[in-house]
Design an enzyme around this catalytic site. Sequence first.
Site, PDB file in Angstrom:
ATOM      1  N   ASP A  69       0.818  -1.208   0.000  1.00 16.07           N
ATOM      2  CA  ASP A  69       0.000   0.000   0.000  1.00 16.07           C
ATOM      3  C   ASP A  69       0.861   1.272   0.000  1.00 16.07           C
ATOM      4  OD1 ASP A  69      -2.066   1.813   0.384  1.00 16.07           O
ATOM      5  OD2 ASP A  69      -3.082   0.562   1.866  1.00 16.07           O
ATOM      6  N   ASP A  74     -10.363   3.738  -2.029  1.00 17.33           N
ATOM      7  CA  ASP A  74     -10.977   2.732  -1.162  1.00 17.33           C
ATOM      8  C   ASP A  74     -12.489   2.673  -1.367  1.00 17.33           C
ATOM      9  OD1 ASP A  74      -8.478   2.318  -0.112  1.00 17.33           O
ATOM     10  OD2 ASP A  74      -8.844   3.416   1.746  1.00 17.33           O
TER      11      ASP A  74
END
Length: 496
Positions: A262, A322
């Site tokens: 990430d 997200d």
Amino acid sequence: MAIRLTAGMAAMLLAVSLTACKSEPNLTGKWAAPGKTLENGEQDKGIIDLKQDGNQLTGTARNLGGQADVKGTVQGNHIELFDTKSNDKKPFIVGDYANGTITGRIGDDNFTARPATAADEIPTPKYIEPPALHPVPYNGLAKTPPMGWNSWNLFAEKVDDQTVRTMADAMVSSGMKNAGYIYVNIDDTWEGVRDANGVLSTNHKFPDMKALADYVHSKGLKIGIYSGPGPRTCGLYPASYGYEEQDAKMYASWGIDYLKYDWCSAGSIYKNDKLQPVYQKMGDALHATGRPIVYSLCEYGMGSVEKWGPEVGGNLWRTTGDISDSWDSMMDNIHKQVPTAPYAGPGHWNDPDMLEIGNGHMTDDEYRTHMSLWALTAAPLLAGNDIRKMSDTTKSILLNKEVIAVDQDPLGKQASPVKNGNLETWVKPLKDGSVAVGVVNHDNSPATATVKASDLGLKGSVRSARDLWAHKDVKFANGEYSASVPGHGILMLRVH
């Protein structure tokens, strides 16, 4: 990705702004506030460096995760500060100054801030030049989109060893393993601290990662883990910056099968034009271990990742921000897949983020649409619900073998919309020469959808068709088929 401000940072911001409340206030300077204590015993802290011009404030806010530019205003004793890179129209920090401290909140968290001292300074990580570009060999994995479960959507920082074990048990007992869901992926907040040799331990929630991996493997499943190319993860835990080879070897020694990597704090060190070489560095490290580890790039679709993801050893890459458990978020993410379609295929997949099915904030019809569109776009199917206690309806959605077969079709083509509007039609070519069709009803009320053979790109007339949610064969008459579709629902067919 915008910096994730924490208690410390927020408090600083508040402190800074709020101290300017008195007549002729002067908030120029540095402000600090203690942040949350992490599961590994570390405490976050933040520094806000502000300049004031009248009632206007500008400056930067830093915490362990990186730095953000901020701006806002002071009105009397009240301050509001915004992240300049965020589109959010609400301030992320609101507070009031009194008696030399600032009391305020960021989201639902309360903060108290004070003027910063030298002890509050946050060291700046040393810059490491990324490597020169070169292709990382394909690892031979993910020939169809990966399927499994990820801890973040439901459990976030509350995931622990026992939760993962019981999820592995449930993957087997619920039938998910037999349906193809094989990866049990631990997201952020498993990390401890690095020792004097740079070895990263796990925190108290995961006392023995090797033993946990062995347990998951004993169920016939595979296990995944999480890190990132910056100094800190999104949750502010130690990430892999400067320790890529060391961490990759550690993952391999534990028996890890999947890595989600990430971007987060890497954005405070590197500009987006360095995405490819930075992700390549971990791709090389994973390849060097000799262990087959699926490599999932989580960079939110930045830098046209679909064009270079395979070059860095990636098997899948995020094409969106997200997801959240809402219709608008789900549909926004899936529409961002449209330009990426030419780049999907065996071993390399576009990822619109994890599934929210069963988490309770969408209707059953919306969840069927969610599952269908992820299957049509050849997206990874990573459940994010509590599979230990699924309703029968949630099971029927996640375990629909006919829809899963569309996702897992070995041709590996990604669907594209052939018709837009309130009844939006997506078509996905399949290896046997048939096509999968999805007609999404964007209205809240039921509507009649018509699928025409002429829109499907098939050679010849329709031989047969099957409704994949009704689990029944249907007939085309005069080259078309019509059916009622519920509001926010989908008609999904397989047509020969």
